[in-house]
Scaffold this motif. Structure first.
Motif, mmCIF file in Angstrom:
data_model
loop_
_atom_site.group_PDB
_atom_site.id
_atom_site.type_symbol
_atom_site.label_atom_id
_atom_site.label_comp_id
_atom_site.label_asym_id
_atom_site.label_seq_id
_atom_site.Cartn_x
_atom_site.Cartn_y
_atom_site.Cartn_z
ATOM 1 N N ASN A 1 -19.160 -28.234 36.634
ATOM 2 C CA ASN A 1 -19.622 -28.328 35.348
ATOM 3 C C ASN A 1 -21.645 -28.226 35.780
ATOM 4 O O ASN A 1 -21.514 -28.931 35.344
ATOM 5 N N ARG B 1 -23.312 -20.795 38.497
ATOM 6 C CA ARG B 1 -23.577 -22.016 39.006
ATOM 7 C C ARG B 1 -24.601 -22.280 39.883
ATOM 8 O O ARG B 1 -25.218 -21.683 40.339
ATOM 9 N N ILE C 1 -14.436 -34.921 36.036
ATOM 10 C CA ILE C 1 -14.737 -33.355 35.157
ATOM 11 C C ILE C 1 -13.852 -32.744 34.733
ATOM 12 O O ILE C 1 -13.612 -32.422 33.515
ATOM 13 N N GLU C 2 -12.104 -32.651 35.474
ATOM 14 C CA GLU C 2 -11.464 -32.352 34.808
ATOM 15 C C GLU C 2 -11.214 -32.691 34.004
ATOM 16 O O GLU C 2 -10.623 -32.341 32.569
ATOM 17 N N GLU D 1 -12.273 -17.350 32.049
ATOM 18 C CA GLU D 1 -12.243 -18.911 33.098
ATOM 19 C C GLU D 1 -12.211 -18.531 33.590
ATOM 20 O O GLU D 1 -11.414 -18.361 34.548
ATOM 21 N N PRO E 1 -20.568 -34.453 30.086
ATOM 22 C CA PRO E 1 -20.857 -34.049 31.294
ATOM 23 C C PRO E 1 -21.376 -33.647 32.626
ATOM 24 O O PRO E 1 -20.625 -33.896 32.887
ATOM 25 N N LYS F 1 -13.392 -32.109 30.879
ATOM 26 C CA LYS F 1 -13.053 -30.653 30.224
ATOM 27 C C LYS F 1 -12.053 -30.413 29.701
ATOM 28 O O LYS F 1 -11.742 -29.971 28.371
ATOM 29 N N CYS G 1 -20.242 -25.413 30.121
ATOM 30 C CA CYS G 1 -21.223 -26.034 31.825
ATOM 31 C C CYS G 1 -19.528 -25.638 32.773
ATOM 32 O O CYS G 1 -19.892 -26.098 33.584
ATOM 33 N N TRP G 2 -18.308 -25.828 32.043
ATOM 34 C CA TRP G 2 -17.211 -26.209 33.091
ATOM 35 C C TRP G 2 -16.912 -24.151 33.402
ATOM 36 O O TRP G 2 -15.952 -23.661 33.810
ATOM 37 N N VAL H 1 -13.084 -26.453 39.736
ATOM 38 C CA VAL H 1 -13.535 -27.803 38.700
ATOM 39 C C VAL H 1 -14.898 -27.956 38.781
ATOM 40 O O VAL H 1 -15.307 -27.683 40.252
#
Length: 582
Positions: free
Chosen positions: A375, A391, A307-308, A369, A298, A311, A352-353, A373
Motif C-alpha cells: 500500500n 513504491r 492490506i489485502e 495492476e 489504507p 484492497k 496506493c495499492w 501486496v
C-alpha cells in the motif's frame, strides 16, 4: 452463656475487619474505572481459585504459618489492580490525591487487634521489611506532590505509564501485609467465604463491562444485517433502513473505543482493526468513499493480509464513487496517490495499492495492476504506453520491459524512502530520488547529466523531481515549497529565484509539509508548484500565471499537476477529478 457472647463478639469483630479490607474495592465500581483484559483475567483467576477452595470443606488452603503471606498476595493482587485502574480513569481529575488510596487500609491497623507475637519469623521479617519500604516510598511520593516541583508533578509522576505508579503498589501491599496478620485464619473451605465475596465483587465489576462490550458488538452486527430496503416499501421505512449502516458503523465505533481501553490483548487479536473494517464496510455499502477512508485509512496498516483485506474493499464499482466526494481525504486515507496524462490525453490514476486506472467520466477502469501486496505506491509514469509504478520501498514495476531498466519489468532500487521516478528523453536511462535527495541512476544517462554531484539533505524533505529538458541537470522540490537546481555548469534554463514573480506570490511554507508536485512548462515558460491545499504557484519569466486557489480549502485536496503538450495545466485532486487551471 459467656462463651456464646464471646463468639458473637469475635464474629462481629471479624466482620468489621473484613468490611475494612473490602472498603478499597469500592473503586472497582467507579464510573471511570478502567482495567485491561490481562488484569480482568487476573482478578477472575483469584475468584475461581477461592471458589474451589470454598467448595472444599475438608481441605485446608495452606499451612497456618503461611496464612498471612498468602492472604497478602491475594488481597494485594486485587488492590493493585484497583490502584492501576483508578489511575487510568481519574489521573487527570484527581492527580496527586490518588496516592491516598491506601488510606482505608490503614484503618485496619488502627481498629483491628495487634499482630500475633507468636507468628513465624519469616512472616515477621516479610511484614516488617515491606512495611518499612512502603512507608519510605509513600512518604517520598507525598513529599513530591505537596512540597515538590510542580513541573515534575505535571509531567505525570503518578500515572499508569510511569514506574512510580508500579512502585506505589508496595505501600498498598504493605498495608495489606499488616492487615492480613490481624484477620481470622482461613483453615477450612467455609472460612474463605468473606474473601470469596470480595473477589466476586471485584470480578463482577470488571467483567460486567466486558459483557456489556460484547453485547454492543452483537447489537452492531444486528444493525448491520438489518439493512434491507426495498423500493416498494413505505418511504419512512426505506429512510429508516437506509440509516442502518450508519447506525451500525457508530455502534462499531463505540465498541472499538471500549476495546482500546482493554490493553494489549484486543490489539493482539486485531479486534480494534476488525471494528474499523466493519465501519468501513458500512460506508462501502452506502458508496461513501470519504467515510470509508476515514474509518479505515489504507496507509494505517502494514501487515500483508490486512492490506489485502482493505484492497478488496475498494473494488471497481466502489472506486467510481470517489469522484462524487469532496476532495477531503485524510493523509493516511488517500486512495489516489498520483496522476498522469496518457498519449491520448486521458487522465490515468494510480492508487496506493499499485492499480492503474483510466478515468473515463463518470467511470474508471483498471488498466494494469502491479504484482504483490502493498500500500506504498507513490509515483506513476507512462513511457511509450508502459505503466511504471514506484513504491516507497524503492521497488519499480513496469507493465512492459523498459530499456531504462535493462529490459526488465521489476527491479529493486537502493532507495528506502523513494518519492519519484523519471525517465530521460532517450529512454535508455532513468533515475530514482528519495526523500533525502539521494539518487540512483539506471541505464546509460547522458554525459551532460551531473551524476557525480548530488543534492543531499539532512532531513526527509524532498517531494518531487523534474529533469531539465536539455538533460544537463534537474530540479527538486522540497516539502516547504523551495525549488533546488543542480546543473553541470552554468545556470538552469528556468530561474528558481524570486524575479520576476512578486515575492508575496512565491511558494514557500517554512517548516510546513505543504508542497506535493513540481512541473516544468513544456514551452519553457516556467515552473509550477502545487501544494496539498490545491493551490498552484508559478516560478517563471514574465508573463507569469496568477496564483490559483480553489474555492474550498481542504488539508489534503491537492494531489498532482498534469500538463498536456499545448501547455494547458490541470490540477488533479485527491478525489480523482481533473480541474483546468486558468
Amino acid at each position: 452463656m459467656v462463651g456464646c457472647e464471646a463468639d458473637i463478639r469475635d464474629k462481629a469483630k471479624n466482620l468489621w475487619i473484613w468490611g475494612l479490607l473490602a472498603l478499597p474495592l469500592i473503586v472497582y465500581f467507579l464510573p471511570e474505572f478502567q482495567t485491561t483484559f490481562q488484569e480482568d483475567f487476573l482478578v477472575l483467576a483469584v475468584f475461581f481459585y477461592l471458589l474451589l477452595r470454598t467448595a472444599n470443606e475438608k481441605r485446608a488452603l495452606i499451612d497456618f504459618d503461611d496464612h498471612p503471606l498468602w492472604l497478602t498476595f491475594l488481597l494485594g493482587t486485587m488492590y493493585a489492580v484497583g490502584w492501576i485502574g483508578l489511575l487510568r480513569g481519574y489521573m487527570e481529575s484527581l492527580g496527586g490525591w490518588l496516592i491516598l488510596y491506601p488510606a482505608p487500609l490503614l484503618a485496619c491497623l488502627v481498629f483491628s487487634r495487634r499482630l500475633n507475637r507468636d507468628a513465624p519469623s519469616k512472616t515477621q521479617i516479610f511484614t516488617i521489611t515491606i512495611v518499612l519500604f512502603s512507608v519510605i516510598l509513600f512518604g517520598f511520593t507525598g513529599f513530591f506532590y505537596w512540597a515538590g516541583d510542580q513541573e515534575i508533578i505535571n509531567a505525570g509522576l503518578v500515572s499508569d505509564r510511569s514506574l512510580l505508579s508500579r512502585l506505589l503498589i508496595f505501600p498498598i501491599i504493605g498495608c495489606t501485609a499488616l492487615s492480613a496478620g490481624r484477620t481470622p485464619v482461613m483453615r477450612r473451605g467455609r472460612d474463605h467465604l468473606p474473601f470469596l465475596l470480595m473477589a466476586l465483587l471485584a470480578a463482577a465489576s470488571v467483567w460486567s463491562g466486558n459483557i456489556q462490550t460484547w453485547a454492543m458488538w452483537y447489537k452492531a452486527g444486528e444493525l448491520e444485517r438489518a439493512w434491507t430496503p426495498f423500493k416498494y416499501d413505505d418511504p419512512e421505512e426505506i429512510q429508516l433502513a437506509d440509516n442502518k449502516p450508519y447506525e451500525a458503523a457508530h455502534a462499531y465505533l463505540l465498541v472499538r473505543e471500549r476495546l482500546l481501553q482493554k490493553g494489549e490483548i484486543p490489539r493482539y487479536m486485531n479486534w480494534p482493526l476488525f471494528m474499523q473494517y466493519r465501519m468501513a464496510y458500512q460506508m462501502m455499502r452506502k458508496r461513501d468513499a470519504q467515510g470509508c477512508a476515514l474509518a479505515l485509512p489504507p496507509g494505517g496498516v502494514s501487515i500483508p493480509r490486512h492490506i489485502e483485506m482493505i484492497k478488496k474493499l475498494w473494488h471497481l464499482e466502489f472506486m467510481w464513487s470517489i469522484r462524487d466526494c469532496e476532495p477531503n481525504f485524510p493523509k493516511d486515507g488517500r486512495i489516489w496517490v498520483d496522476g498522469e496524462l496518457d498519449g491520448h490525453g486521458v487522465l490515468t490514476m494510480l492508487n496506493c495499492w499499485g492499480r492503474v486506472y483510466s478515468m473515463d467520466d463518470p467511470y474508471c477502469w483498471i488498466e494494469w495492476e502491479s504484482k504483490g501486496v502493498f500500500n506504498d505506491a507513490v509515483d506513476l509514469e507512462i513511457i511509450d504506453g508502459a505503466y511504471v509504478v514506484l513504491r516507497r520501498s524503492g521497488e519499480i514495476q513496469s507493465s512492459k520491459p523498459l530499456k531504462a531498466l535493462g529490459g526488465r519489468t521489476r527491479i529493486q532500487s537502493k532507495m528506502e524512502d523513494a518519492v519519484d521516478f523519471e525517465v530521460f528523453s532517450s529512454q535508455t536511462a532513468a533515475v530514482v530520488v528519495d526523500a533525502y535527495g539521494e539518487m540512483q541512476l539506471f541505464g546509460d544517462p547522458p554525459l551532460s547529466f551531473p551524476s557525480w554531484r548530488k543534492l543531499r539533505f539532512p532531513r526527509p524533505v524532498i517531494a518531487d523531481l523534474e529533469l531539465e529538458p536539455f538533460e544537463n541537470g534537474y530540479y527538486v522540490l522540497d516539502l516547504y515549497g523551495a525549488v533546488h537546481a543542480n546543473h553541470a555548469g552554468g545556470m538552469p534554463s528556468i530561474p528558481t529565484s524570486s524575479p520576476p514573480v512578486p515575492k508575496e506570490n512565491l511558494p514557500y511554507w517554512q517548516n510546513q509539509d505543504m508542497a506535493v508536485d513540481l512541473e516544468l512548462d513544456p514551452q519553457g515558460r516556467g515552473l509550477y508548484v502545487y501544494n496539498r491545499l490545491g493551490e498552484m504557484y508559478t516560478i517563471s519569466v514574465a508573463p507569469y500565471r496568477a496564483v490559483y486557489r480553489p474555492e474550498k480549502v481542504y488539508p489534503q485536496r491537492g494531489l498532482a499537476l498534469v500538463i498536456d503538450p499545448s501547455g494547458t495545466l490541470y490540477a488533479v485532486e485527491s478525489n480523482g477529478r481533473r480541474i483546468q487551471i486558468p
